[in-house]
Scaffold this active site. Structure first.
Site, PDB file in Angstrom:
ATOM      1  CG  ASP A 286      -8.302  10.244 -43.207  1.00  0.00           C
ATOM      2  OD1 ASP A 286      -8.315   9.624 -42.203  1.00  0.00           O
ATOM      3  OD2 ASP A 286      -7.128  11.053 -43.205  1.00  0.00           O
TER       4      ASP A 286
ATOM      5  CB  SER B 101      -4.040  10.030 -41.202  1.00  0.00           C
ATOM      6  OG  SER B 101      -5.108   9.751 -40.937  1.00  0.00           O
TER       7      SER B 101
ATOM      8  CG  HIS C  28      -5.320  17.036 -40.927  1.00  0.00           C
ATOM      9  ND1 HIS C  28      -5.503  15.736 -41.034  1.00  0.00           N
ATOM     10  CD2 HIS C  28      -5.191  17.429 -39.546  1.00  0.00           C
ATOM     11  CE1 HIS C  28      -5.969  15.316 -39.736  1.00  0.00           C
ATOM     12  NE2 HIS C  28      -5.532  16.238 -38.766  1.00  0.00           N
TER      13      HIS C  28
ATOM     14  CB  THR D  86      -4.355  12.736 -45.818  1.00  0.00           C
ATOM     15  OG1 THR D  86      -4.767  11.708 -44.942  1.00  0.00           O
ATOM     16  CG2 THR D  86      -4.405  11.983 -47.223  1.00  0.00           C
TER      17      THR D  86
ATOM     18  CD  GLU E  18      -7.539  14.076 -45.987  1.00  0.00           C
ATOM     19  OE1 GLU E  18      -7.431  13.265 -45.161  1.00  0.00           O
ATOM     20  OE2 GLU E  18      -7.263  15.091 -46.205  1.00  0.00           O
TER      21      GLU E  18
ATOM     22  CG  ASP F  48      -9.877   9.807 -39.433  1.00  0.00           C
ATOM     23  OD1 ASP F  48      -9.929   8.421 -38.890  1.00  0.00           O
ATOM     24  OD2 ASP F  48      -9.435  10.679 -38.949  1.00  0.00           O
TER      25      ASP F  48
ATOM     26  CG  ASP G 268      -6.223   7.390 -44.411  1.00  0.00           C
ATOM     27  OD1 ASP G 268      -7.453   7.236 -44.364  1.00  0.00           O
ATOM     28  OD2 ASP G 268      -6.023   8.560 -43.731  1.00  0.00           O
TER      29      ASP G 268
END
Length: 543
Positions: free
Chosen positions: A46, A100, A151, A153, A303, A308, A350
Site C-alpha cells: 500500500d 486505497s 481497512h 484494501t 497487504e 502508505d 494500490d
C-alpha cells in the site's frame, strides 16, 4: 536469447511505451492453450511507488551495513528467476488520483470504481470480486494485512459498501463472504458494544479468549458479536501467535485493537520470547499452509499496508522498515512457490504516496580531493552539490522509533510544562541519527495550518491561504496534526530525501509477476489496475 538480453528487451519496451504515452495492449490475456493456474498470490504494498522500491534497492545495494542478505531483494529475485515487470496506472473513475478503497476495488474487481467506494463499480453497484469468483470455483481464499482487516484494501476484496469508513458493516460483509483465512488487526469492529463494560459477561469471555493479547474495546454501535458468528460458521479464532499456529481449517485471526505494530517495532521485537503478535511473514506462511491443503487451489491477497502510513507522515526511517517487512514476506512467498508453474505471484501497489525521492542538495558540500586519473592532474575533484554518501542509508535504517511514537508515545506523555522545544530535540536526537536543534524543534511544534483538512478529510478550494511546500507546491498533510511531516522536512536535507506531499500521487506503480510463462506474460505491459485485475481473475478462474 540469453535471460539478461530478454530482460533488457522487455524493460526497454516498457520504457519506450511509457515515454510514448502508450496505454498498453487492451484485452491481451492468457493464451488459450496455456496450462491452468492453480493458485494466485497477490501481494500489495500500500502506497508503494517506484520511489519506495528504489529506497529498498538503494539500501540493499549501497548501504555499507545493510542487513539484506547478499544485497539481493525479493524484487531482484522476481526478475532473476525469470519474472516480468510492467507498469500500472491507478486512477479511478473520473478523477486523477486514487484512494486505497477505489484502487483496492479496481484490483479486486477489474472494474472502474468511484473514490472511497468498497467493492462497487463507478455507478455504485456491488461487483463480484476475485475472491468471490474464486470461492465459486471451489478453491480456497485468504486475506492477510498488517493494518486491520476492515481497512480499505482487504475490505475491497470481500465487502460491498458505499464508503470505506463503514467498517462495522464491512466486517459483516467479510464474514458473510467467508474467506477461509482472514489474518490481520482490527478487533474493535468484531465485538459487541457491551464489551466496553468491564463488568459485562461478554467482556469477561473476551478476556479469556484473547488471553490478554489484544486491547478489548468495541467501536460497534450494536450488540452483534461477530466472533460468535464466526465460530458458528466454523472458524477457529486466534488472537496471538501461538493460537494462530495451532489453528486449523477456517481461521479468523485478529491480533490488534486497530492496526498491528509498525515496522520498527517489529524489527526490534522479532527475537523477543515475549512477542505474541505474528509478523506479516508469519501470517502469510500460516495462510499458505492452510490454503494449500485444497487440491483445487487458492487465491490469497497479502497487504503490506503500513508503507502508505509511513509515507503519509514522511517518515523515511519507518518507511524503510515497512519495505523490509514486505521484502521478507515476498521472499518467503517466492521460496514457497519456487519451481511451481501452477502458482502465479503478483507483486504491485494500490497507489503511490508522498512524492518521495532520494535527492541531492546544496547543504554540507563535500571536500575537494585528488584523483589519480589523467583528467584530474593539477585539478581538484570537488562536485558542486552533495550527491549523498551511502552511509546515510544505514543512518535511516537505524531509527529506533517512528515519528508517531516520538510524538504520541514520548513527547505528549510528558507533563505539559516539559513539552518544550529543547525536550523534543532531546527525544528526536536520542531515537534517530538525524539531530535537530532547539530552534528546529520550535518550528516543528509551531505546526502549520492545513487548509485542505476538514472534518477528517482533505479538501481543496478553502478560503484559507495554503502553505507552500518545500518544492514550491501546495503541501497537503494527511491530518491536521502535522508535526511528523514538519519534523521530516527539518531533517530531509541530512537524509538526502525530498517529500512532495503527505498524501497520494498519480505516479504509475510497478507490477512484478512470476509464474508459468503464459500466466505471467500479460503483466509485463503498461496497464491499468482494472486490466491487471482481469488478468488475475482470468488466471485463477481459468476462463
Amino acid at each position: 536469447m540469453k535471460k539478461k538480453m530478454v530482460r533488457f528487451v522487455v524493460l526497454s519496451l516498457v520504457t519506450v511505451m511509457v515515454a510514448a504515452g502508450c496505454s498498453g495492449t487492451l484485452g491481451r490475456g492468457i493464451a488459450p492453450d496455456a496450462a491452468p493456474t492453480k493458485n494466485v498470490i497477490m501481494i500489495i504494498g500500500d502506497g508503494m511507488g517506484p520511489e519506495q522500491v528504489g529506497l529498498l534497492l538503494s539500501y540493499a545495494r549501497q548501504a555499507p551495513r545493510t542487513v539484506i542478505k547478499n544485497r539481493k531483494t525479493a524484487f531482484d529475485r522476481l526478475m532473476d528467476d525469470g519474472g516480468v515487470m510492467g507498469l500500472s496506472m491507478t486512477y479511478p473513475s473520473g478523477v486523477l488520483v486514487t484512494d486505497s478503497a477505489a484502487s483496492g476495488t479496481q484490483l479486486a474487481t477489474g472494474q472502474f470504481a468511484g473514490s472511497e467506494m468498497i467493492g462497487a463499480d463507478k455507478d455504485g453497484n456491488p461487483v463480484e470480486t476475485i475472491l468471490e469468483k474464486t470461492i465459486q470455483t471451489g478453491k480456497s481464499t485468504g486475506l492477510v494485512s498488517d493494518t486491520r482487516l476492515t481497512h480499505a484494501t482487504p475490505a475491497a476484496f470481500a465487502a460491498h459498501q458505499p464508503h470505506r469508513s463503514l467498517e462495522n458493516e464491512i466486517a459483516v460483509d467479510m464474514l458473510n463472504a467467508g474467506p477461509d483465512v482472514m489474518l490481520s488487526g482490527g478487533l474493535r469492529y468484531w465485538i459487541p458494544k457491551s464489551a466496553n463494560d468491564k463488568d459485562s459477561a461478554v467482556r469477561k469471555e473476551l478476556e479469556q479468549m484473547t488471553q490478554g493479547s489484544v486491547k478489548i474495546k468495541s467501536k460497534r454501535k450494536d450488540e452483534r458479536n461477530l466472533l460468535k458468528e464466526a465460530r458458528e460458521k466454523g472458524y477457529d479464532l486466534a488472537f496471538n501467535r501461538s493460537q494462530m499456529e495451532a489453528a486449523q481449517g477456517k481461521v479468523l485471526g485478529l491480533f490488534a485493537y486497530s492496526a498491528m505494530p509498525d515496522g520498527i517495532k517489529v524489527t526490534h521485537s522479532l527475537n523477543s520470547p515475549e512477542r505474541t503478535i505474528p509478523t506479516l511473514k508469519e501470517m502469510s506462511a500460516k495462510a499458505l499452509e492452510l490454503l494449500s491443503k485444497n487440491d483445487k487451489g487458492f487465491f490469497l491477497m497479502i497487504e503490506a499496508g503500513m508503507i502508505d502510513w509511513a509515507a503519509h507522515y514522511n517518515d523515511t526511517g519507518l518507511m524503510l522498515h515497512e519495505m523490509m517487512r514486505l521484502n521478507e514476506t515476498v521472499d518467503y512467498v517466492l521460496d514457497w512457490a519456487e519451481n511451481r508453474d501452477d502458482t502465479l505471484v503478483i507483486v504491485t501497489a494500490d497507489h503511490t504516496t508522498g512524492g518521495f525521492g532520494i535527492s541531492y542538495n546544496a547543504s554540507d558540500l563535500p571536500q575537494g580531493m585528488t584523483l589519480p586519473g589523467s583528467l584530474f592532474q593539477g585539478r581538484e575533484f570537488k562536485p558542486g552539490y552533495n550527491f549523498g554518501n551511502p552511509e546515510v542509508l544505514d543512518k535511516i535504517y537505524s531509527q529506533q522509533l517512528s515519528y508517531g511514537d516520538i510524538f504520541y508515545g514520548k513527547f505528549d506523555s510528558l507533563p505539559k510544562e516539559q513539552q518544550t522545544p529543547a525536550m523534543l530535540a532531546e527525544i528526536v536526537n536520542a531515537y534517530t541519527e538525524f539531530e535537530i536543534s532547539e530552534d528546529q524543534a520550535a518550528r516543528v511544534l509551531a505546526t502549520e495550518e492545513n487548509p485542505f483538512f476538514v472534518d477528517g478529510h482533505s479538501y481543496l478550494g478553502t478560503n484559507v491561504v495554503p502553505k507552500m511546500g518545500p518544492t514550491g507546491s501546495f503541501f497537503v498533510y494527511q491530518t491536521d496534526d502535522n508535526r511528523q511531516n514538519l519534523l521530516a522536512r527539518e531533517v530531509a536535507a541530512d537524509q538526502m530525501v525530498v517529500w512532495n506531499s503527505g498524501t497520494h500521487t498519480a505516479t504509475p506503480v510497478l507490477v512484478f509477476a512470476k509464474g508459468a510463462p503464459e500466466a505471467m506474460a500479460p503483466f509485463g505491459d503498461v496497464l491499468h489496475h482494472t486490466q491487471l485485475s482481469r488478468y488475475a481473475i482470468e488466471a485463477i478462474t481459468n476462463r
